[in-house]
Design a protein around this motif. Structure first.
Motif, PDB file in Angstrom:
ATOM      1  N   ILE A  36      35.121  28.620  47.037  1.00  0.00           N
ATOM      2  CA  ILE A  36      35.724  29.739  47.772  1.00  0.00           C
ATOM      3  C   ILE A  36      36.232  30.796  46.796  1.00  0.00           C
ATOM      4  O   ILE A  36      36.164  32.003  47.088  1.00  0.00           O
ATOM      5  N   LEU A  40      34.820  34.727  46.779  1.00  0.00           N
ATOM      6  CA  LEU A  40      35.711  35.885  46.912  1.00  0.00           C
ATOM      7  C   LEU A  40      35.920  36.617  45.592  1.00  0.00           C
ATOM      8  O   LEU A  40      36.678  37.592  45.541  1.00  0.00           O
ATOM      9  N   LYS A 267      39.052  25.385  52.675  1.00  0.00           N
ATOM     10  CA  LYS A 267      38.588  26.672  52.160  1.00  0.00           C
ATOM     11  C   LYS A 267      39.117  27.828  53.010  1.00  0.00           C
ATOM     12  O   LYS A 267      39.430  28.902  52.472  1.00  0.00           O
ATOM     13  N   ALA A 271      41.212  30.709  51.312  1.00  0.00           N
ATOM     14  CA  ALA A 271      40.756  32.100  51.378  1.00  0.00           C
ATOM     15  C   ALA A 271      41.882  33.016  51.841  1.00  0.00           C
ATOM     16  O   ALA A 271      42.053  34.138  51.329  1.00  0.00           O
ATOM     17  N   ASP A 280      41.488  38.560  45.509  1.00  0.00           N
ATOM     18  CA  ASP A 280      40.058  38.677  45.819  1.00  0.00           C
ATOM     19  C   ASP A 280      39.477  39.891  45.098  1.00  0.00           C
ATOM     20  O   ASP A 280      40.069  40.973  45.067  1.00  0.00           O
TER      21      ASP A 280
END
Length: 286
Positions: A36, A40, A267, A271, A280
Motif C-alpha cells: 500500500i 500511494l 491496507k 491508506a 502520499d
C-alpha cells in the motif's frame, strides 16, 4: 530503497508531512504495508518492537531487508521502544537502520546518559536514533503501554536533551496514549505545547500512540511539526477483526482463503493514515 531514520525524516521536516511508522508482526502484514505504501508513493518506516521480534524471531529480518532494498520507495526499518543499551546493540546487529531508546520512565539524567551512549554507537555505523522525553499514556497493559499519568514534554528540557544527546528525532508527550481508547477516555492533544516544543527543538518530532486519535487533531499535529507517527493498534485491529470474521466459517483453513482478506482490510486503514499524514506521493522527494 533502504534508508535510515535521519534520511527518511529530514524531507518530512522540510516539507511538513509525517512518515507513518507501522508496527508489523508477521510477513503478511509486512508485505501488505509495503504494497500500500508503494501504491500511494509514500515513504515508510517499518516498526518492530521487542515483543514483535520475539514473535517473528531475528530470522525474519533478512527477508524484510531484501524486500525493502528492492522497493522504489524509501523505507527505514525501525527498532521500536528499545528499553536498554544492550537491546539497541542487538537491533543494530540484526540490521535495523533506526533504533529507539526509550528511557522516558527514568530520570532526566539517566535518559540523557543512556541515549547519548546509544547515539555514539549507532552513529558510528550509520544507524539513526530516536529517544523519548515525557511519558505517553496507556489504555491497556501491552508491551509498550506507557504511563498511567501523562508527563508532558517540557520545551526547554527538549532543547537541552537534544543538545546533550545528539539524537536524530525525539518522541514527545503532548497527550497521546498507546492502544485503543475506551469510551470514557477522550483523546486530546496539547497542540499549543507542540508549537513550543518545535520552536525549542526544531528536529523531526515523533508522535507515539497515534492510533484511535481524532483525525483533525492528528492532521493539525502534522502541520505543526510532527514528522513521524507510530500506528500499531489501528492496523492490527483491522487485520485481526477481519480474520475473526473469516474464521467464523469452520471450513476455511487455507492461508490464501484467510490472509488476503485480512491484509486488504489492514491496507484500507493504512491508506487512510498515509493520506492523513500527507505522506502520499512524497516518495518523489527522495
Amino acid at each position: 530503497m533502504l534508508v535510515n531514520g535521519s534520511q527518511i525524516l529530514a524531507p518530512a521536516n522540510d516539507h511538513h508531512f509525517a512518515v507513518p511508522a507501522f508496527n508489523i508482526s508477521d510477513w503478511a502484514m509486512f508485505t501488505g504495508i509495503m504494497d500500500i505504501s508503494e501504491e500511494l508513493g509514500a515513504p515508510l518506516i517499518v516498526a518492530i518492537h521487542p515483543n514483535e521480534l520475539q514473535h517473528t524471531t531475528r530470522a525474519f529480518l533478512p527477508s524484510v531487508i531484501e524486500r525493502v532494498k528492492a522497493s522504489p520507495i524509501p523505507v527505514a526499518i525501525h527498532w521500536d521502544h528499545g528499553a536498554s543499551f544492550e537491546q539497541a546493540l542487538v537491533a543494530i546487529q540484526c540490521g535495523f537502520t533506526s533504533v529507539m531508546i526509550d528511557k522516558s520512565m527514568e530520570s532526566f539524567e539517566d535518559n540523557v546518559d543512556v541515549s547519548r551512549k546509544v547515539v555514539e554507537v549507532a552513529h558510528a555505523v550509520g544507524v539513526s536514533v530516536e529517544a523519548e522525553l515525557g511519558t505517553i499514556g496507556k489504555t491497556d497493559d501491552y508491551a509498550e503501554a506507557g504511563a498511567d499519568t501523562i508527563i508532558y514534554t517540557d520545551p526547554q528540557d527538549a532543547a537541552t536533551f537534544v543538545k546533550r544527546t545528539g539524537v536524530d528525532s525525539l518522541a514527545v508527550a503532548i497527550g497521546t496514549r498507546h492502544g485503543i481508547y475506551p469510551p470514557e477516555l477522550k483523546p486530546e492533544l496539547r497542540l499549543d505545547l507542540l508549537d513550543a516544543i518545535k520552536l525549542a527543538a526544531p528536529l523531526p518530532l515523533v508522535l507515539h500512540g497515534g492510533s484511535n486519535n481524532p483525525d483533525d487533531e492528528i492532521a493539525q499535529s502534522v502541520r505543526r511539526g510532527i514528522n513521524k507517527i507510530n500506528i500499531s493498534s489501528d492496523i492490527k485491529v483491522s487485520y485481526h477483526q477481519k480474520m475473526r470474521e473469516v474464521l467464523q466459517d469452520p471450513a476455511v483453513r487455507e492461508p490464501m482463503d484467510v490472509q488476503p482478506l485480512c491484509v486488504a482490510a489492514m491496507k484500507e486503514t493504512a491508506a487512510h493514515k498515509i493520506r492523513l499524514f500527507a505522506a502520499d506521493g512524497k516518495a518523489d522527494l527522495y
